[in-house]
Write a protein that holds these residues in place. Structure first.
Motif, PDB file in Angstrom:
ATOM      1  N   PRO A 175      -3.257  16.131 -29.146  1.00 21.44           N
ATOM      2  CA  PRO A 175      -2.836  15.639 -27.867  1.00 21.44           C
ATOM      3  C   PRO A 175      -2.912  14.088 -27.955  1.00 21.44           C
ATOM      4  CG  PRO A 175      -4.662  17.209 -27.572  1.00 21.44           C
ATOM      5  CD  PRO A 175      -4.512  16.875 -28.884  1.00 21.44           C
ATOM      6  N   VAL A 176      -1.611  13.522 -27.075  1.00 21.76           N
ATOM      7  CA  VAL A 176      -1.570  12.124 -26.945  1.00 21.76           C
ATOM      8  C   VAL A 176      -2.355  11.705 -26.132  1.00 21.76           C
ATOM      9  CG1 VAL A 176       0.139  10.404 -26.242  1.00 21.76           C
ATOM     10  CG2 VAL A 176       0.961  12.284 -27.461  1.00 21.76           C
ATOM     11  N   PHE A 205      -6.297   7.433 -25.252  1.00 26.25           N
ATOM     12  CA  PHE A 205      -7.512   6.995 -24.566  1.00 26.25           C
ATOM     13  C   PHE A 205      -8.812   6.639 -25.515  1.00 26.25           C
ATOM     14  CE2 PHE A 205      -5.022   8.893 -21.245  1.00 26.25           C
ATOM     15  CZ  PHE A 205      -4.638   7.833 -20.463  1.00 26.25           C
ATOM     16  N   GLY A 206      -8.706   7.369 -26.630  1.00 23.29           N
ATOM     17  CA  GLY A 206      -9.973   7.409 -27.558  1.00 23.29           C
ATOM     18  C   GLY A 206      -9.904   5.723 -28.120  1.00 23.29           C
ATOM     19  N   ARG A 207      -8.623   5.169 -28.191  1.00 20.72           N
ATOM     20  CA  ARG A 207      -8.632   3.984 -28.767  1.00 20.72           C
ATOM     21  C   ARG A 207      -8.498   2.705 -27.926  1.00 20.72           C
ATOM     22  NH1 ARG A 207      -6.639   3.727 -34.405  1.00 20.72           N
ATOM     23  NH2 ARG A 207      -7.133   5.805 -35.431  1.00 20.72           N
ATOM     24  N   THR A 208      -8.106   3.073 -26.799  1.00 20.72           N
ATOM     25  CA  THR A 208      -7.817   2.255 -25.678  1.00 20.72           C
ATOM     26  C   THR A 208      -9.132   1.251 -25.311  1.00 20.72           C
ATOM     27  OG1 THR A 208      -6.234   3.612 -24.355  1.00 20.72           O
ATOM     28  CG2 THR A 208      -7.340   1.614 -23.115  1.00 20.72           C
ATOM     29  N   GLY A 209     -10.339   1.766 -25.367  1.00 21.53           N
ATOM     30  CA  GLY A 209     -11.519   0.836 -25.106  1.00 21.53           C
ATOM     31  C   GLY A 209     -11.578  -0.243 -26.057  1.00 21.53           C
ATOM     32  N   VAL A 210     -11.224  -0.018 -27.242  1.00 22.84           N
ATOM     33  CA  VAL A 210     -11.310  -0.941 -28.275  1.00 22.84           C
ATOM     34  C   VAL A 210     -10.709  -2.000 -28.050  1.00 22.84           C
ATOM     35  CG1 VAL A 210     -11.451  -1.509 -30.917  1.00 22.84           C
ATOM     36  CG2 VAL A 210     -12.142   0.617 -30.110  1.00 22.84           C
ATOM     37  N   THR A 211      -9.478  -1.696 -27.814  1.00 25.49           N
ATOM     38  CA  THR A 211      -8.318  -2.842 -27.595  1.00 25.49           C
ATOM     39  C   THR A 211      -8.483  -3.545 -26.372  1.00 25.49           C
ATOM     40  OG1 THR A 211      -6.485  -1.300 -28.857  1.00 25.49           O
ATOM     41  CG2 THR A 211      -5.598  -3.234 -27.225  1.00 25.49           C
ATOM     42  N   VAL A 212      -8.923  -2.732 -25.133  1.00 22.91           N
ATOM     43  CA  VAL A 212      -9.296  -3.427 -24.126  1.00 22.91           C
ATOM     44  C   VAL A 212     -10.411  -4.600 -24.278  1.00 22.91           C
ATOM     45  CG1 VAL A 212     -10.138  -3.088 -21.799  1.00 22.91           C
ATOM     46  CG2 VAL A 212      -8.331  -1.704 -22.508  1.00 22.91           C
ATOM     47  N   THR A 213     -11.469  -4.152 -24.948  1.00 18.16           N
ATOM     48  CA  THR A 213     -12.461  -5.118 -25.271  1.00 18.16           C
ATOM     49  C   THR A 213     -12.096  -6.473 -25.999  1.00 18.16           C
ATOM     50  OG1 THR A 213     -13.957  -3.198 -25.512  1.00 18.16           O
ATOM     51  CG2 THR A 213     -14.673  -5.428 -26.658  1.00 18.16           C
ATOM     52  N   LEU A 214     -11.343  -6.181 -26.984  1.00 18.89           N
ATOM     53  CA  LEU A 214     -10.598  -7.538 -27.582  1.00 18.89           C
ATOM     54  C   LEU A 214      -9.805  -8.341 -26.617  1.00 18.89           C
ATOM     55  CD1 LEU A 214      -9.350  -5.901 -31.204  1.00 18.89           C
ATOM     56  CD2 LEU A 214     -11.764  -7.160 -30.482  1.00 18.89           C
ATOM     57  N   ILE A 268      -9.112  -2.553 -37.376  1.00 23.78           N
ATOM     58  CA  ILE A 268     -10.104  -2.167 -35.999  1.00 23.78           C
ATOM     59  C   ILE A 268      -9.404  -0.765 -35.492  1.00 23.78           C
ATOM     60  CG2 ILE A 268     -10.350  -2.932 -33.640  1.00 23.78           C
ATOM     61  CD1 ILE A 268     -12.017  -4.702 -35.512  1.00 23.78           C
ATOM     62  N   PRO A 269     -10.139   0.047 -35.256  1.00 26.33           N
ATOM     63  CA  PRO A 269      -9.538   1.341 -34.658  1.00 26.33           C
ATOM     64  C   PRO A 269      -9.142   1.513 -33.172  1.00 26.33           C
ATOM     65  CG  PRO A 269     -11.867   1.666 -34.801  1.00 26.33           C
ATOM     66  CD  PRO A 269     -11.516   0.256 -35.382  1.00 26.33           C
ATOM     67  N   GLY A 270      -8.171   0.342 -32.770  1.00 31.51           N
ATOM     68  CA  GLY A 270      -7.308   0.392 -31.602  1.00 31.51           C
ATOM     69  C   GLY A 270      -6.261   0.853 -31.451  1.00 31.51           C
ATOM     70  N   LEU A 271      -5.421   0.683 -30.641  1.00 32.92           N
ATOM     71  CA  LEU A 271      -3.948   1.008 -30.235  1.00 32.92           C
ATOM     72  C   LEU A 271      -3.179   0.406 -31.527  1.00 32.92           C
ATOM     73  CD1 LEU A 271      -3.644   0.842 -26.601  1.00 32.92           C
ATOM     74  CD2 LEU A 271      -4.073   2.897 -28.133  1.00 32.92           C
ATOM     75  N   GLY A 272      -3.502  -0.581 -32.166  1.00 34.82           N
ATOM     76  CA  GLY A 272      -2.558  -1.133 -32.896  1.00 34.82           C
ATOM     77  C   GLY A 272      -2.114  -0.490 -33.998  1.00 34.82           C
ATOM     78  N   GLY A 316       2.855   7.323 -25.211  1.00 33.98           N
ATOM     79  CA  GLY A 316       1.719   7.457 -24.251  1.00 33.98           C
ATOM     80  C   GLY A 316       0.965   5.941 -24.507  1.00 33.98           C
ATOM     81  N   ILE A 317       1.333   5.201 -25.830  1.00 32.28           N
ATOM     82  CA  ILE A 317       0.757   3.869 -25.987  1.00 32.28           C
ATOM     83  C   ILE A 317       1.575   2.910 -24.966  1.00 32.28           C
ATOM     84  CG2 ILE A 317       0.793   2.003 -27.621  1.00 32.28           C
ATOM     85  CD1 ILE A 317       0.504   4.090 -29.865  1.00 32.28           C
ATOM     86  N   VAL A 318       2.925   3.234 -24.897  1.00 32.63           N
ATOM     87  CA  VAL A 318       3.614   2.327 -24.022  1.00 32.63           C
ATOM     88  C   VAL A 318       2.970   2.496 -22.414  1.00 32.63           C
ATOM     89  CG1 VAL A 318       5.881   1.909 -22.872  1.00 32.63           C
ATOM     90  CG2 VAL A 318       5.760   2.404 -25.339  1.00 32.63           C
ATOM     91  N   LEU A 319       3.013   3.809 -22.026  1.00 36.25           N
ATOM     92  CA  LEU A 319       2.416   4.008 -20.896  1.00 36.25           C
ATOM     93  C   LEU A 319       1.073   3.138 -20.369  1.00 36.25           C
ATOM     94  CD1 LEU A 319       3.279   7.477 -19.939  1.00 36.25           C
ATOM     95  CD2 LEU A 319       4.494   5.366 -19.196  1.00 36.25           C
ATOM     96  N   VAL A 320       0.263   3.431 -21.287  1.00 34.30           N
ATOM     97  CA  VAL A 320      -1.164   2.857 -21.295  1.00 34.30           C
ATOM     98  C   VAL A 320      -1.037   1.308 -21.320  1.00 34.30           C
ATOM     99  CG1 VAL A 320      -3.443   2.709 -22.554  1.00 34.30           C
ATOM    100  CG2 VAL A 320      -2.325   4.895 -22.136  1.00 34.30           C
ATOM    101  N   MET A 321      -0.288   0.767 -22.171  1.00 31.03           N
ATOM    102  CA  MET A 321      -0.376  -0.654 -22.248  1.00 31.03           C
ATOM    103  C   MET A 321       0.547  -1.080 -21.110  1.00 31.03           C
ATOM    104  SD  MET A 321       0.373  -1.829 -26.203  1.00 31.03           S
ATOM    105  CE  MET A 321      -1.145  -2.078 -27.382  1.00 31.03           C
ATOM    106  N   GLY A 322       1.285  -0.543 -20.613  1.00 31.07           N
ATOM    107  CA  GLY A 322       2.312  -1.064 -19.490  1.00 31.07           C
ATOM    108  C   GLY A 322       1.393  -1.097 -18.166  1.00 31.07           C
ATOM    109  N   ALA A 323       0.494   0.267 -18.123  1.00 30.96           N
ATOM    110  CA  ALA A 323      -0.436   0.261 -16.883  1.00 30.96           C
ATOM    111  C   ALA A 323      -1.433  -0.990 -17.199  1.00 30.96           C
ATOM    112  CB  ALA A 323      -1.221   1.499 -17.100  1.00 30.96           C
ATOM    113  N   MET A 324      -1.924  -1.355 -18.126  1.00 29.56           N
ATOM    114  CA  MET A 324      -2.933  -2.483 -18.213  1.00 29.56           C
ATOM    115  C   MET A 324      -2.394  -3.668 -17.778  1.00 29.56           C
ATOM    116  SD  MET A 324      -5.331  -1.712 -21.921  1.00 29.56           S
ATOM    117  CE  MET A 324      -4.032  -1.375 -22.881  1.00 29.56           C
TER     118      MET A 324
END
Length: 313
Positions: free
Chosen positions: A86-87, A92-101, A262-266, A283-291
């Protein structure tokens, strides 16, 4: 204020929809023979045809988009064409790491950018020239070169931090701080000079206004004039450039996370883009765009608090 907030939310939603439409069609038009890639280079025409039928790749492009858009709301943002996962869960399992950075980098950029900008504007001299040089270097040096330099100095040579890897905060707070320090520094160093330059220009502009000269003529201490009155009036442009830096930092994190493992979105953004895994990329585009939209909304709200005239625009 409520009307101002609703207007910004509505414009953000429209922007996210437009981003999704544009990104999807650009991705699909740029991913030729995707069914062959999914099936493998040794797959025959029958296997490729089955893949096209399974994922709807044999249907008109508009119909494919409609199917994908429906999956965003009904099926956890769809499933990866290559892994079947599932996308939504993957992203979302990796978003928290990227958001933290990103948040850590923006906070570091904001604090040091404001301090350097105010000091450069009020004291001028050598520090003023240093800030301008930093602004140019930050734009000229790619983030991955800064990351590699930090690894060579602080990880390989001095051994203060791990060169790669990520420790979840639940496992060890100390290990978590050590694992995110260099990535945050790599992302922030390229942005501090630009923010400081913007703050410097805004502070110099406000310092030359009549009401500041009036405050000084009344005998108010210079520090009070600068930090209570000048910095508040100069805060609007500084917030705008800080919001822009968040977008730059978020895009730079894709490469920096790859450098530091780093296990983020990158890492999955790079892999899925090279594979042509449209559901995962979207999925990545939508999450990053929303951020980005949420950060811009927060910047607009803070602008409205600092300057009530903004709420009338």
């Amino acid at each position: 204020m409520l009307r101002f907030l609703l207007q910004r939310i509505a414009s953000g939603a429209v922007l996210l929809i437009a981003l999704a439409v544009l990104a999807y069609f650009l991705l699909r038009m740029g991913t030729a023979d995707i069914a062959q890639q999914i099936a493998g280079q040794t797959a025959g025409p029958e296997q490729v045809a089955l893949i096209e039928e399974r994922f709807g790749l044999d249907r008109p492009l508009l119909e494919q988009f409609a199917i994908w858009a429906g999956s965003v709301f009904a099926d956890d943002m769809g499933r990866s064409w290559f892994t079947g996962q599932p996308v939504g869960a993957t992203v979302f399992g990796r978003t928290g790491v990227t958001v933290t950075l990103a948040i850590g980098s923006v906070l570091l950029t904001g604090v040091f950018g404001v301090i350097l900008g105010v000091v450069a504007a009020t004291r001028r001299g050598a520090l003023d020239r240093v800030v301008q040089i930093l602004a140019v270097l930050g734009q000229a040096i790619p983030g991955f070169l800064i990351a590699v330099g930090l690894v060579l100095l602080f990880a390989v040579r001095l051994g203060w931090f791990p060169a790669t890897g990520y420790t979840p905060i639940g496992d060890s707070v100390t290990g978590w701080l050590q694992s995110i320090t260099l990535p945050i520094l790599a992302l922030a160093l390229g942005s501090v000079g630009g923010v400081a330059q913007q703050v410097r220009g805004s502070v110099l502009d406000v310092l030359g206004r009549d009401h500041v000269r009036t405050l000084r003529s009344r005998g108010l201490p210079e520090n009070r004039v600068v930090y209570r009155y000048v910095l508040r009036n100069a805060g609007g442009p500084a917030l705008s450039v800080l919001g822009l830096q968040f977008v730059i930092i978020l895009s730079a994190s894709v490469v920096v996370e790859q450098v530091f493992s780093i296990p983020g979105l990158g890492p999955i953004a790079l892999t899925s883009t090279m594979q042509g895994d449209v559901p995962l990329v979207m999925g990545i585009v939508l999450v990053m765009g929303a951020m980005v939209i949420v950060v811009n909304l927060l910047v607009d709200l803070l602008q409205g608090v600092i300057n009530p005239k903004v709420r009338l625009s």
